[in-house]
Scaffold this motif. Sequence first.
Motif, PDB file in Angstrom:
ATOM      1  N   THR A  38       0.963  -1.242   0.029  1.00 13.68           N
ATOM      2  CA  THR A  38       0.065   0.020   0.045  1.00 13.68           C
ATOM      3  C   THR A  38       0.898   1.268   0.022  1.00 13.68           C
ATOM      4  O   THR A  38       0.726   2.211  -0.704  1.00 13.68           O
ATOM      5  N   LYS A  39       1.803   1.401   0.983  1.00 14.95           N
ATOM      6  CA  LYS A  39       2.924   2.446   0.969  1.00 14.95           C
ATOM      7  C   LYS A  39       3.349   2.627  -0.521  1.00 14.95           C
ATOM      8  O   LYS A  39       3.661   3.766  -1.051  1.00 14.95           O
ATOM      9  N   ARG A  40       4.185   1.708  -1.268  1.00 15.48           N
ATOM     10  CA  ARG A  40       4.489   1.857  -2.460  1.00 15.48           C
ATOM     11  C   ARG A  40       3.594   2.232  -3.630  1.00 15.48           C
ATOM     12  O   ARG A  40       3.891   3.191  -4.263  1.00 15.48           O
ATOM     13  N   LYS A  41       2.355   1.834  -3.641  1.00 14.12           N
ATOM     14  CA  LYS A  41       1.219   2.420  -4.414  1.00 14.12           C
ATOM     15  C   LYS A  41       0.824   3.743  -3.995  1.00 14.12           C
ATOM     16  O   LYS A  41       0.697   4.463  -5.074  1.00 14.12           O
ATOM     17  N   ARG A  42       0.788   3.909  -2.848  1.00 15.73           N
ATOM     18  CA  ARG A  42       0.462   5.417  -2.502  1.00 15.73           C
ATOM     19  C   ARG A  42       1.507   6.557  -2.990  1.00 15.73           C
ATOM     20  O   ARG A  42       1.343   7.418  -3.353  1.00 15.73           O
ATOM     21  N   ASN A  43       2.739   6.000  -2.893  1.00 19.02           N
ATOM     22  CA  ASN A  43       3.883   7.021  -2.995  1.00 19.02           C
ATOM     23  C   ASN A  43       4.228   7.146  -4.885  1.00 19.02           C
ATOM     24  O   ASN A  43       4.396   8.122  -5.251  1.00 19.02           O
ATOM     25  N   LEU A  44       3.737   6.122  -5.334  1.00 19.23           N
ATOM     26  CA  LEU A  44       3.659   6.088  -7.062  1.00 19.23           C
ATOM     27  C   LEU A  44       2.628   6.802  -7.596  1.00 19.23           C
ATOM     28  O   LEU A  44       2.556   7.567  -8.567  1.00 19.23           O
ATOM     29  N   GLY A  45       1.698   7.265  -6.817  1.00 18.64           N
ATOM     30  CA  GLY A  45       0.578   8.044  -7.247  1.00 18.64           C
ATOM     31  C   GLY A  45       0.988   9.694  -7.168  1.00 18.64           C
ATOM     32  O   GLY A  45       0.275  10.164  -7.996  1.00 18.64           O
ATOM     33  N   TYR A  46       2.171  10.217  -6.587  1.00 14.80           N
ATOM     34  CA  TYR A  46       2.466  11.413  -6.453  1.00 14.80           C
ATOM     35  C   TYR A  46       3.078  11.713  -7.694  1.00 14.80           C
ATOM     36  O   TYR A  46       3.877  11.099  -8.151  1.00 14.80           O
ATOM     37  N   SER A  47       3.064  13.133  -7.965  1.00 10.30           N
ATOM     38  CA  SER A  47       3.758  13.452  -9.279  1.00 10.30           C
ATOM     39  C   SER A  47       5.245  13.850  -8.826  1.00 10.30           C
ATOM     40  O   SER A  47       5.422  14.016  -7.524  1.00 10.30           O
ATOM     41  N   THR A  48       6.096  13.924  -9.645  1.00  6.69           N
ATOM     42  CA  THR A  48       7.577  14.371  -9.344  1.00  6.69           C
ATOM     43  C   THR A  48       8.007  15.274 -10.279  1.00  6.69           C
ATOM     44  O   THR A  48       7.432  15.297 -11.436  1.00  6.69           O
ATOM     45  N   VAL A  49       9.296  15.737 -10.195  1.00  9.51           N
ATOM     46  CA  VAL A  49       9.752  16.631 -11.194  1.00  9.51           C
ATOM     47  C   VAL A  49      11.005  15.541 -11.887  1.00  9.51           C
ATOM     48  O   VAL A  49      11.558  14.807 -11.295  1.00  9.51           O
ATOM     49  N   ILE A  50      10.957  15.686 -13.356  1.00  4.85           N
ATOM     50  CA  ILE A  50      11.985  15.043 -14.070  1.00  4.85           C
ATOM     51  C   ILE A  50      13.575  15.289 -13.760  1.00  4.85           C
ATOM     52  O   ILE A  50      13.739  16.222 -13.233  1.00  4.85           O
ATOM     53  N   ALA A  51      14.129  14.170 -13.924  1.00  2.00           N
ATOM     54  CA  ALA A  51      15.566  14.144 -13.747  1.00  2.00           C
ATOM     55  C   ALA A  51      16.256  15.284 -14.634  1.00  2.00           C
ATOM     56  O   ALA A  51      15.994  15.702 -15.552  1.00  2.00           O
ATOM     57  N   SER A  52      17.341  15.926 -14.093  1.00  3.82           N
ATOM     58  CA  SER A  52      18.050  17.082 -14.773  1.00  3.82           C
ATOM     59  C   SER A  52      18.626  16.573 -16.024  1.00  3.82           C
ATOM     60  O   SER A  52      18.850  17.379 -17.008  1.00  3.82           O
ATOM     61  N   SER A  53      18.951  15.194 -15.917  1.00  5.63           N
ATOM     62  CA  SER A  53      19.550  14.690 -17.131  1.00  5.63           C
ATOM     63  C   SER A  53      18.662  14.612 -18.402  1.00  5.63           C
ATOM     64  O   SER A  53      19.049  14.586 -19.464  1.00  5.63           O
ATOM     65  N   ASP A  54      17.479  14.327 -18.141  1.00  4.61           N
ATOM     66  CA  ASP A  54      16.303  14.248 -19.234  1.00  4.61           C
ATOM     67  C   ASP A  54      15.668  15.504 -19.148  1.00  4.61           C
ATOM     68  O   ASP A  54      14.885  15.640 -20.551  1.00  4.61           O
ATOM     69  N   GLU A  55      15.857  16.569 -18.689  1.00  9.13           N
ATOM     70  CA  GLU A  55      15.319  17.867 -19.033  1.00  9.13           C
ATOM     71  C   GLU A  55      15.231  18.475 -20.394  1.00  9.13           C
ATOM     72  O   GLU A  55      14.764  18.831 -21.193  1.00  9.13           O
ATOM     73  N   LYS A  56      16.593  18.347 -20.754  1.00 16.05           N
ATOM     74  CA  LYS A  56      16.847  18.968 -22.171  1.00 16.05           C
ATOM     75  C   LYS A  56      16.143  18.011 -23.099  1.00 16.05           C
ATOM     76  O   LYS A  56      15.499  18.719 -24.148  1.00 16.05           O
ATOM     77  N   ASN A  57      16.099  16.964 -23.384  1.00 19.95           N
ATOM     78  CA  ASN A  57      15.271  16.215 -24.314  1.00 19.95           C
ATOM     79  C   ASN A  57      13.906  16.370 -24.160  1.00 19.95           C
ATOM     80  O   ASN A  57      12.985  16.361 -24.937  1.00 19.95           O
ATOM     81  N   ALA A  58      13.247  16.355 -22.885  1.00 19.82           N
ATOM     82  CA  ALA A  58      11.887  16.707 -22.775  1.00 19.82           C
ATOM     83  C   ALA A  58      11.492  18.250 -23.206  1.00 19.82           C
ATOM     84  O   ALA A  58      10.307  18.317 -23.832  1.00 19.82           O
ATOM     85  N   ARG A  59      12.294  19.215 -22.925  1.00 21.27           N
ATOM     86  CA  ARG A  59      12.109  20.549 -23.451  1.00 21.27           C
ATOM     87  C   ARG A  59      12.008  20.599 -24.904  1.00 21.27           C
ATOM     88  O   ARG A  59      11.229  21.345 -25.731  1.00 21.27           O
ATOM     89  N   LEU A  60      12.838  19.794 -25.731  1.00 21.77           N
ATOM     90  CA  LEU A  60      12.720  19.859 -27.163  1.00 21.77           C
ATOM     91  C   LEU A  60      11.637  18.970 -27.637  1.00 21.77           C
ATOM     92  O   LEU A  60      11.061  19.621 -28.606  1.00 21.77           O
ATOM     93  N   LEU A  61      11.075  18.023 -26.864  1.00 18.37           N
ATOM     94  CA  LEU A  61       9.804  17.489 -27.254  1.00 18.37           C
ATOM     95  C   LEU A  61       8.582  18.267 -27.223  1.00 18.37           C
ATOM     96  O   LEU A  61       7.611  18.347 -27.849  1.00 18.37           O
ATOM     97  N   LEU A  62       8.731  19.190 -26.226  1.00 18.91           N
ATOM     98  CA  LEU A  62       7.567  20.230 -25.581  1.00 18.91           C
ATOM     99  C   LEU A  62       7.863  21.497 -26.602  1.00 18.91           C
ATOM    100  O   LEU A  62       7.161  22.522 -26.143  1.00 18.91           O
ATOM    101  N   ALA A  63       8.718  21.751 -27.443  1.00 22.06           N
ATOM    102  CA  ALA A  63       9.160  22.734 -28.048  1.00 22.06           C
ATOM    103  C   ALA A  63       7.935  23.607 -28.642  1.00 22.06           C
ATOM    104  O   ALA A  63       8.251  24.821 -28.603  1.00 22.06           O
TER     105      ALA A  63
END
Length: 65
Positions: A38-63
């Motif tokens: 239950t604890k694991r499922k509950r924590n998976l429900g929350y949002s998080t910020v993407i890793a800094s290493s992935d941010e450049k690629n994500a910004r290109l996709l959302l350009a």
Amino acid sequence: MPKMKTNSGAKKRYDLTGTGKIKRKHAYKSHILTKKTTKRKRNLGYSTVIASSDEKNARLLLAGN
């Protein structure tokens, strides 16, 4: 020059915060939930910020936004 298009998959998966960071959801929350605690499922429900290493690629996709 044609306009840059937003990647359709990325615009459904990512969301921008007020400060400009990119939010994402956790994986492994869709099926085979009986063996997960239950604890694991509950924590998976929350949002998080993407890793800094992935941010450049994500910004290109959302350009297109």
